[in-house]
Motif scaffolding. Structure first.
Motif, PDB file in Angstrom:
ATOM      1  N   UNK A  49      -3.735   9.451  -7.106  1.00 29.16           N
ATOM      2  CA  UNK A  49      -3.108   9.273  -5.801  1.00 29.16           C
ATOM      3  C   UNK A  49      -4.132   9.358  -4.686  1.00 29.16           C
ATOM      4  N   UNK A  50      -5.234  10.088  -4.926  1.00 28.88           N
ATOM      5  CA  UNK A  50      -6.245  10.203  -3.870  1.00 28.88           C
ATOM      6  C   UNK A  50      -6.999   8.896  -3.696  1.00 28.88           C
ATOM      7  N   UNK A  51      -7.281   8.232  -4.836  1.00 35.90           N
ATOM      8  CA  UNK A  51      -7.966   6.941  -4.744  1.00 35.90           C
ATOM      9  C   UNK A  51      -7.070   5.921  -4.048  1.00 35.90           C
ATOM     10  N   UNK A  52      -5.777   5.914  -4.429  1.00 39.50           N
ATOM     11  CA  UNK A  52      -4.857   4.957  -3.817  1.00 39.50           C
ATOM     12  C   UNK A  52      -4.679   5.283  -2.329  1.00 39.50           C
ATOM     13  N   UNK A  53      -4.655   6.574  -2.005  1.00 38.79           N
ATOM     14  CA  UNK A  53      -4.548   6.970  -0.598  1.00 38.79           C
ATOM     15  C   UNK A  53      -5.732   6.426   0.196  1.00 38.79           C
ATOM     16  N   UNK A  54      -6.947   6.605  -0.376  1.00 40.47           N
ATOM     17  CA  UNK A  54      -8.148   6.139   0.331  1.00 40.47           C
ATOM     18  C   UNK A  54      -8.114   4.624   0.505  1.00 40.47           C
ATOM     19  N   UNK A  55      -7.781   3.904  -0.584  1.00 37.32           N
ATOM     20  CA  UNK A  55      -7.740   2.445  -0.511  1.00 37.32           C
ATOM     21  C   UNK A  55      -6.670   1.993   0.484  1.00 37.32           C
ATOM     22  N   UNK A  56      -5.525   2.690   0.479  1.00 41.99           N
ATOM     23  CA  UNK A  56      -4.431   2.331   1.386  1.00 41.99           C
ATOM     24  C   UNK A  56      -4.808   2.536   2.845  1.00 41.99           C
ATOM     25  N   UNK A  57      -5.514   3.634   3.121  1.00 41.88           N
ATOM     26  CA  UNK A  57      -5.935   3.892   4.503  1.00 41.88           C
ATOM     27  C   UNK A  57      -6.915   2.805   4.956  1.00 41.88           C
ATOM     28  N   UNK A  58      -7.848   2.445   4.060  1.00 42.91           N
ATOM     29  CA  UNK A  58      -8.794   1.375   4.408  1.00 42.91           C
ATOM     30  C   UNK A  58      -8.030   0.079   4.686  1.00 42.91           C
ATOM     31  N   UNK A  59      -7.036  -0.175   3.853  1.00 39.26           N
ATOM     32  CA  UNK A  59      -6.199  -1.368   4.025  1.00 39.26           C
ATOM     33  C   UNK A  59      -5.574  -1.398   5.414  1.00 39.26           C
ATOM     34  N   UNK A  96      -1.182  -2.051  19.353  1.00 37.23           N
ATOM     35  CA  UNK A  96      -1.636  -2.346  17.999  1.00 37.23           C
ATOM     36  C   UNK A  96      -2.343  -1.140  17.385  1.00 37.23           C
ATOM     37  N   UNK A  97      -3.259  -0.544  18.156  1.00 38.27           N
ATOM     38  CA  UNK A  97      -4.012   0.598  17.618  1.00 38.27           C
ATOM     39  C   UNK A  97      -3.089   1.795  17.396  1.00 38.27           C
ATOM     40  N   UNK A  98      -2.128   1.977  18.286  1.00 38.24           N
ATOM     41  CA  UNK A  98      -1.190   3.088  18.115  1.00 38.24           C
ATOM     42  C   UNK A  98      -0.395   2.902  16.831  1.00 38.24           C
ATOM     43  N   UNK A  99       0.038   1.676  16.596  1.00 33.36           N
ATOM     44  CA  UNK A  99       0.790   1.379  15.372  1.00 33.36           C
ATOM     45  C   UNK A  99      -0.054   1.711  14.137  1.00 33.36           C
ATOM     46  N   UNK A 100      -1.320   1.293  14.147  1.00 31.40           N
ATOM     47  CA  UNK A 100      -2.200   1.577  13.017  1.00 31.40           C
ATOM     48  C   UNK A 100      -2.375   3.068  12.808  1.00 31.40           C
ATOM     49  N   UNK A 101      -2.606   3.788  13.899  1.00 31.73           N
ATOM     50  CA  UNK A 101      -2.857   5.225  13.796  1.00 31.73           C
ATOM     51  C   UNK A 101      -1.622   5.962  13.275  1.00 31.73           C
ATOM     52  N   UNK A 102      -0.449   5.643  13.825  1.00 34.34           N
ATOM     53  CA  UNK A 102       0.769   6.310  13.368  1.00 34.34           C
ATOM     54  C   UNK A 102       1.024   5.992  11.893  1.00 34.34           C
ATOM     55  N   UNK A 105      -1.132   5.331   9.552  1.00 32.74           N
ATOM     56  CA  UNK A 105      -2.039   6.096   8.690  1.00 32.74           C
ATOM     57  C   UNK A 105      -1.550   7.538   8.559  1.00 32.74           C
ATOM     58  N   UNK A 106      -1.132   8.121   9.675  1.00 30.90           N
ATOM     59  CA  UNK A 106      -0.648   9.505   9.628  1.00 30.90           C
ATOM     60  C   UNK A 106       0.561   9.633   8.706  1.00 30.90           C
ATOM     61  N   UNK A 107       1.533   8.714   8.862  1.00 34.60           N
ATOM     62  CA  UNK A 107       2.747   8.792   8.051  1.00 34.60           C
ATOM     63  C   UNK A 107       2.407   8.570   6.579  1.00 34.60           C
ATOM     64  N   UNK A 108       1.579   7.564   6.315  1.00 37.61           N
ATOM     65  CA  UNK A 108       1.183   7.251   4.945  1.00 37.61           C
ATOM     66  C   UNK A 108       0.497   8.462   4.295  1.00 37.61           C
ATOM     67  N   UNK A 109      -0.489   9.018   4.989  1.00 40.00           N
ATOM     68  CA  UNK A 109      -1.232  10.143   4.422  1.00 40.00           C
ATOM     69  C   UNK A 109      -0.307  11.339   4.212  1.00 40.00           C
ATOM     70  N   UNK A 110       0.555  11.594   5.188  1.00 39.72           N
ATOM     71  CA  UNK A 110       1.473  12.729   5.068  1.00 39.72           C
ATOM     72  C   UNK A 110       2.351  12.583   3.828  1.00 39.72           C
TER      73      UNK A 110
END
Lengths: 512, 136
Positions: free
Chosen positions: A146-156, A360-366, A368-373
């Protein structure tokens, strides 16, 4: 001072120079099909939903039937989008439509629902993209971590946000090619899988039967509602293709050919691929691999090598889908900011890239936070957020259906055609989505409704939806005193001119 | 009727292009037209207010460009076009039989320009009118 301004909307033209060449291109028929289908992202939609739908208790072998039933309310809502778009040409926004038709509080809520729904889908998109990227290189251990997928997902998410912020656009031709590969690969997969089912009978394969397509064979309405709540998602985004102004001889003749073609294409692909995927190794395999159904199926169906084509199709589809998630979200918050319903900073345009950069940047940042959480807490919550977002789609699509009939209320009885397309269909869509919404809320409260365990003694999807709703309600209450002008606006009715016969074709492309 | 057409978006490259174009139109006695062109992806919908925001932004930029030209002693005409910039510039130039198109360059490298899309790059291949590229 001599001055001329050439604008499609015609808002601030000082002296109209007659030059159609400099106006925004009306969208051609093929491009419109491409927009409709690419926005829906069939490859990713199937990758994300097949396993989850098959796993709904009581669906049994009727997943293909769910794909058909889920389409019906969307068809009704598409009529609403079509007519609302005629009132506000050039891709009007759900937020402004609902504000005008029902009132500012409803409009604000619809805007919030769009933003929240888009944020809730990002974890699933990033997760699928991360998984399939590792699958592409046969890197199983990474795909399972899950950590690898998390990292790849955040990069995505970072890359996709950058693309939207930077305003990079694929040319129409590139989009067509990518979409053709996606559709071709999905069809190839389905056809080969079905041929193998009939000729070599792979392990646990089942031959398709008529009952797979019959919604009345689904054991309970509970199961049907659960399936449709997820199924609505696969058609999400299709409306934007229908709503875009299409170049046609007579734009008043109802949704054009492109809407019909993209519809048939989508329903056809979904039913065909679902049938084939389920027939090949039975529904068990789908249920056991909800996050990457195509990876275990691809090898068996297409063989080593070609199966990568399927994975690439899912990845290109996910990238299209991520963009069609970030773009409308950023535009909705821009629209709300311009209407003084959100802080003005969200209405900012990047001076060089011309994108709504802060939004756009706010959408990306939020995202990432939700995804990581969600991933850090329990990766099953990604699926539950996915289930919860179905509620959001039902809510704002349903609201849009009612908004259409309310906005046009003085014209509903003018003709049988108006009554059916502007009144009956949108209201029917709104009511059926409303029904799915209410039933799902009740069902999802059950502690075992989610892939993750119960939260606070309630089903995880319900809790995610409830938290989203509560945040929205709090923000709405905080906004009302701050944005008095917007919230004191009165609901209106459509300008009667909208339904008049269209002007001659020469003027019809002006979009005003 | 000839004339000089300059693509202007307010960036450093565009400022340099505008200065050159103003200078050239004074010296050659050619009429100057300042063009702000933009396009927005229709994919994703929800674009009405976005387009309106872009139009406002473009009009603001054009007003600023016209002031700059006026300060330098040139009365320019302005055009706001909702088209991909390279298409808008080349079509307008052809239609008005312009003497040249002036655009600014940001000094992008060829590969980045090919991937991200570069207006001067596209314009050089597209335009039947001579193109002057000014490095910002």
């Amino acid at each position: 001072m001599e001055s001329a301004s050439i604008a499609a909307g015609g808002g601030s033209v000082e002296s109209g120079v007659e030059d159609k060449g400099l106006k925004r291109n009306a969208i051609g028929y093929i491009s419109n099909v491409v927009i409709g289908v690419a926005s829906t992202a069939p490859g990713y939609s199937l990758a994300a939903t097949l396993g989850v739908i098959a796993a709904v208790g009581g669906i049994g072998l009727q997943a293909p039937a769910v794909m058909i039933v889920a389409f019906l309310p969307m068809l009704c809502i598409a009529a609403a989008y079509y007519y609302l778009n005629r009132a506000d040409p050039d891709c009007g926004t759900t937020f402004t439509w609902v504000s005008k038709a029902i009132g500012p509080k409803s409009g604000w809520t619809a805007g919030w629902a769009i933003i929240a729904t888009d944020v809730l889908v990002m974890p699933s998109l990033a997760f699928v993209a991360g998984q399939y990227t590792f699958q592409l290189f046969d890197w199983q251990s990474a795909a399972n971590s899950k950590w690898a997928v998390l990292a790849a997902g955040v990069i995505w998410i970072v890359v996709m946000t950058w693309i939207c912020w930077r305003g990079v656009e694929l040319s129409a031709r590139t989009q067509q090619i990518l979409l053709s590969i996606e559709v071709f690969t999905l069809c190839l997969f389905a056809v080969v899988a079905l041929i193998k089912v009939y000729t070599s009978a792979p392990a646990d394969s089942i031959k398709p039967a008529f009952s797979w397509f019959n919604p009345f064979d689904i054991s309970t309405t509970h199961a049907l509602v659960g399936g449709v709540l997820l199924g609505v998602f696969i058609y999400w985004g299709w409306d934007s293709g229908v709503a875009v102004n299409e170049e046609s001889e007579n734009p008043a003749e109802g949704p054009g050919k492109s809407a019909i073609v993209s519809t048939l294409l989508l329903v056809g692909i979904y039913v065909l691929v679902t049938t084939a995927a389920q027939a090949f190794h039975g529904p068990k395999l789908l249920i056991n691999n909800p996050d990457d159904v195509f990876a275990p199926l691809g090898k068996g169906v297409l063989g080593s090598g070609l199966d990568k084509l399927l994975i690439i199709a899912v990845l290109t589809s996910a990238s299209a889908s991520t963009q069609t998630t970030i773009l409308p979200t950023a535009r909705t918050s821009l629209s709300m900011a311009r209407n003084r319903a959100l802080p003005g900073i969200f209405g900012r345009i990047h001076p060089r890239y011309l994108s709504p950069d802060v939004s756009t940047l706010a959408m990306g940042a939020v995202s990432i936070l939700v995804f990581a959480f969600l991933v850090v807490k329990d990766q099953n919550l990604v699926f539950d957020a996915f289930t919860a977002l179905g509620l959001g789609i039902c809510f704002y699509y349903g609201l849009t259906g009612f908004a259409c009939a309310i906005y046009y209320r003085r014209h509903l009885f003018a003709s049988a055609r108006n009554f059916f397309f502007i009144g009956v269909l949108p209201i029917l869509g709104g009511m059926s989505l409303g029904y799915i919404f209410v039933r799902s809320v009740i069902d999802l409260r059950a502690p075992d409704s989610g892939a993750a365990g119960p939260l606070l003694g309630l089903g995880a999807p319900f809790v995610i939806a409830a938290i989203t709703f509560i945040i929205g309600a709090v923000l709405l209450l905080l906004s009302i005193p701050r944005y008095r002008e917007y919230f004191s606006r009165k609901a209106a009715v459509v300008d009667p001119k909208v339904l008049e016969p269209p002007p001659p074709p020469a003027a019809a492309t002006e979009g005003s | 009727m000839a004339g000089i057409i300059v693509g202007y978006d307010g960036s450093d490259g565009a400022e340099a292009a505008l200065r050159s174009a103003v200078d050239l139109s004074k010296r050659l006695g050619e009429r100057l037209t300042v063009v702000f062109a933009f396009e927005a992806n229709p994919v994703g919908g929800e674009a009405l207010d976005y387009w309106a925001a872009l139009r406002e932004h473009g009009e603001g930029r054009l007003a600023k460009a016209l002031e700059e030209a006026k300060a330098a002693g040139v009365e320019a005409e302005r055009v706001l076009a909702e088209r991909p910039p390279a298409d808008a510039l080349s079509e307008l130039a052809r239609e008005r039989d312009a003497a040249m198109i002036v655009v600014g360059s940001r000094g992008e490298r060829p590969i980045a320009a090919a991937i991200l899309g570069s207006t001067p790059h596209r314009l050089l291949h597209l335009s039947e009118t001579p193109v002057l590229v000014v490095r910002g």
